[in-house]
Design an enzyme around this catalytic site. Structure first.
Site, PDB file in Angstrom:
ATOM      1  N   CYS A   2       0.853  -1.184   0.000  1.00 28.74           N
ATOM      2  CA  CYS A   2       0.000   0.000   0.000  1.00 28.74           C
ATOM      3  C   CYS A   2       0.884   1.227   0.000  1.00 28.74           C
ATOM      4  O   CYS A   2       2.085   1.141   0.236  1.00 28.74           O
ATOM      5  CB  CYS A   2      -0.972  -0.001   1.191  1.00 28.74           C
ATOM      6  SG  CYS A   2      -0.220   0.317   2.793  1.00 28.74           S
ATOM      7  N   GLY A   6      -1.252   6.409   5.457  1.00 25.57           N
ATOM      8  CA  GLY A   6      -1.766   6.470   6.811  1.00 25.57           C
ATOM      9  C   GLY A   6      -0.664   6.624   7.849  1.00 25.57           C
ATOM     10  O   GLY A   6      -0.928   6.941   9.004  1.00 25.57           O
ATOM     11  N   THR A  51      -5.126  -2.083   5.246  1.00 28.45           N
ATOM     12  CA  THR A  51      -3.968  -1.361   4.719  1.00 28.45           C
ATOM     13  C   THR A  51      -3.549  -0.304   5.731  1.00 28.45           C
ATOM     14  O   THR A  51      -4.323   0.079   6.610  1.00 28.45           O
ATOM     15  CB  THR A  51      -4.276  -0.648   3.378  1.00 28.45           C
ATOM     16  OG1 THR A  51      -5.182   0.440   3.623  1.00 28.45           O
ATOM     17  CG2 THR A  51      -4.844  -1.595   2.344  1.00 28.45           C
ATOM     18  N   CYS A  52      -2.334   0.196   5.589  1.00 23.67           N
ATOM     19  CA  CYS A  52      -1.893   1.344   6.377  1.00 23.67           C
ATOM     20  C   CYS A  52      -2.012   2.590   5.506  1.00 23.67           C
ATOM     21  O   CYS A  52      -1.177   3.471   5.519  1.00 23.67           O
ATOM     22  CB  CYS A  52      -0.486   1.152   6.941  1.00 23.67           C
ATOM     23  SG  CYS A  52       0.787   0.859   5.711  1.00 23.67           S
ATOM     24  N   SER A  53      -3.081   2.607   4.736  1.00 22.93           N
ATOM     25  CA  SER A  53      -3.399   3.725   3.855  1.00 22.93           C
ATOM     26  C   SER A  53      -4.795   4.228   4.195  1.00 22.93           C
ATOM     27  O   SER A  53      -5.637   3.476   4.671  1.00 22.93           O
ATOM     28  CB  SER A  53      -3.370   3.268   2.394  1.00 22.93           C
ATOM     29  OG  SER A  53      -3.925   4.250   1.560  1.00 22.93           O
TER      30      SER A  53
END
Length: 161
Positions: A2, A6, A51-53
């Site tokens: 990703c 974030g 996700t880290c988005s």
């Protein structure tokens, strides 16, 4: 994979490398990964997509595409509340960066119909990057996704479905 947008609050040194169109470049890969996970899922199984988005093209768009194209019915379960964690609902509408079609463009596409033929032909922008039609089954359930917003939790940002 990703864009990691974030995590920009926690890792500001990554900001110079971030662009709004990164999520669009990663969208096809993420959609393939989720589709493969669903294909391998045994009956009654569960897949968690995270996700880290916070880019909806990487998040809700991937989930909506999976809901629309899965070879069998899938259910998007609401994310349960987590003690001490503030979650926001998933998005039902979003814009797609014009820079995904052409790096020299700025602004956003509000709908798939605005995308130039050249961008469609190149495959850099696809219909699955846009929100599902209002009133569709996919649009109705996207709010069951969860967003962990960095400023609300003094943490990085994450998406869960």
């Amino acid at each position: 994979p990703c864009s990691g947008d974030g995590m920009l609050r926690r890792l500001p040194r990554t900001l110079p490398f971030w662009t709004p169109s990164q999520g669009c470049r990663l969208h096809p890969t993420q959609a393939e990964i989720l589709a493969r996970a669903l294909a391998l899922l045994p009956p009654g199984g569960r897949v968690v997509y995270s996700t880290c988005s916070l880019n909806p093209v990487e998040d809700e768009a991937v989930v909506a595409h999976a809901l629309a194209t899965a070879p069998y019915p899938i259910t998007l379960e609401p994310i349960p509340s987590l003690p001490g964690v503030k979650l926001s609902s998933g998005l039902r509408t979003w814009l797609v960066p014009r820079s995904a079609a052409d790096a020299s463009l700025s602004g956003f596409f509000a709908s798939f119909d605005e995308v130039p033929e050249a961008a469609l032909a190149s495959g850099r922008v696809t219909r699955s990057m846009f929100p599902p039609p209002e009133g569709s089954e996919e649009a109705a359930v996207l709010e069951r996704c969860a967003r962990l917003l960095p400023h609300a939790n003094n943490a990085g940002g994450f998406f869960l479905a």
